[in-house]
Design a protein around this motif. Structure first.
Motif, mmCIF file in Angstrom:
data_model
loop_
_atom_site.group_PDB
_atom_site.id
_atom_site.type_symbol
_atom_site.label_atom_id
_atom_site.label_comp_id
_atom_site.label_asym_id
_atom_site.label_seq_id
_atom_site.Cartn_x
_atom_site.Cartn_y
_atom_site.Cartn_z
ATOM 1 N N UNK A 92 -118.637 -27.772 29.505
ATOM 2 C CA UNK A 92 -117.195 -27.940 29.922
ATOM 3 C C UNK A 92 -116.748 -29.176 30.737
ATOM 4 N N UNK A 93 -117.573 -29.741 31.486
ATOM 5 C CA UNK A 93 -117.181 -30.928 32.056
ATOM 6 C C UNK A 93 -117.775 -32.027 30.941
ATOM 7 N N UNK A 94 -118.835 -31.919 30.257
ATOM 8 C CA UNK A 94 -118.997 -33.127 29.238
ATOM 9 C C UNK A 94 -118.086 -32.972 28.147
ATOM 10 N N UNK A 95 -117.387 -31.858 27.847
ATOM 11 C CA UNK A 95 -116.487 -32.001 26.840
ATOM 12 C C UNK A 95 -115.171 -32.817 26.991
ATOM 13 N N UNK A 96 -114.709 -33.222 28.334
ATOM 14 C CA UNK A 96 -113.798 -34.227 28.624
ATOM 15 C C UNK A 96 -112.661 -33.827 27.887
ATOM 16 N N UNK A 97 -112.185 -32.673 27.786
ATOM 17 C CA UNK A 97 -111.041 -32.279 27.143
ATOM 18 C C UNK A 97 -111.059 -31.920 25.782
ATOM 19 N N UNK A 98 -112.036 -32.108 25.253
ATOM 20 C CA UNK A 98 -112.131 -32.070 23.357
ATOM 21 C C UNK A 98 -112.753 -30.357 23.581
ATOM 22 N N UNK A 99 -112.014 -29.270 23.534
ATOM 23 C CA UNK A 99 -112.323 -28.125 23.716
ATOM 24 C C UNK A 99 -112.852 -27.693 22.345
ATOM 25 N N UNK A 100 -112.607 -28.356 21.200
ATOM 26 C CA UNK A 100 -113.200 -28.097 19.950
ATOM 27 C C UNK A 100 -114.843 -28.121 20.004
ATOM 28 N N UNK A 101 -115.239 -29.400 20.883
ATOM 29 C CA UNK A 101 -116.719 -29.791 20.885
ATOM 30 C C UNK A 101 -117.174 -28.617 21.872
ATOM 31 N N UNK A 102 -116.620 -28.378 22.878
ATOM 32 C CA UNK A 102 -117.063 -27.078 23.905
ATOM 33 C C UNK A 102 -117.211 -25.688 22.948
ATOM 34 N N UNK A 103 -116.115 -25.507 22.518
ATOM 35 C CA UNK A 103 -116.306 -24.281 21.554
ATOM 36 C C UNK A 103 -117.582 -24.296 20.611
ATOM 37 N N UNK A 104 -117.723 -25.248 19.885
ATOM 38 C CA UNK A 104 -118.833 -25.402 18.988
ATOM 39 C C UNK A 104 -120.081 -25.197 19.627
#
Length: 131
Positions: A92-104
């Protein structure tokens, strides 16, 4: 030890069983040490793994007072839950707002890694406990 994208997390295994054996204070110290080592090796987001693993170590150490640890399968659930909880924080922190990356990463890689961690940790615990 990786099977495809499923990579068991040996630090989570060590943290879980260390915190369950030694309690909340020593579990949080162990978590901080393991997490800080991970942060230094990864060289990104210094302190993130240390924070997450310190919280997990404390929580698992406190849980030993209330859980029936002899119940079959509880170690499997604790290991999988610890891996998923740490992944939520770190990804969640590493995604930096790119929730698509977090979801994947969270919905495709994390569950496989959590199961691999839980299976390896549970089998290892049962083998070592018999000796």
């Amino acid at each position: 030890l990786a099977v495809g994208r499923a990579v068991p997390d040996l630090a989570i295994i060590a943290l879980t069983f260390g915190a369950l054996r030694w309690g909340a204070l020593r579990g949080s110290i162990l978590g901080f040490g393991l997490g800080f080592f991970r942060d230094v090796v990864a060289l990104s987001y210094l302190g993130l793994n240390a924070l997450g693993m310190t919280i997990l170590g404390y929580g698992l150490g406190k849980a030993r007072e209330t859980l029936y640890l002899t119940t079959p399968g509880i170690d499997f659930l604790l290991l999988a839950g610890a891996k998923l909880a740490l992944d939520v924080l770190v990804l969640g922190v590493a995604a930096e707002g790119a929730w698509r990356t977090f979801e994947l990463r969270f919905f495709w890689e994390s569950p496989l890694s959590a199961v691999a961690t839980a299976v390896l940790g549970s089998l290892g615990h049962r083998l070592l406990r018999r000796r």
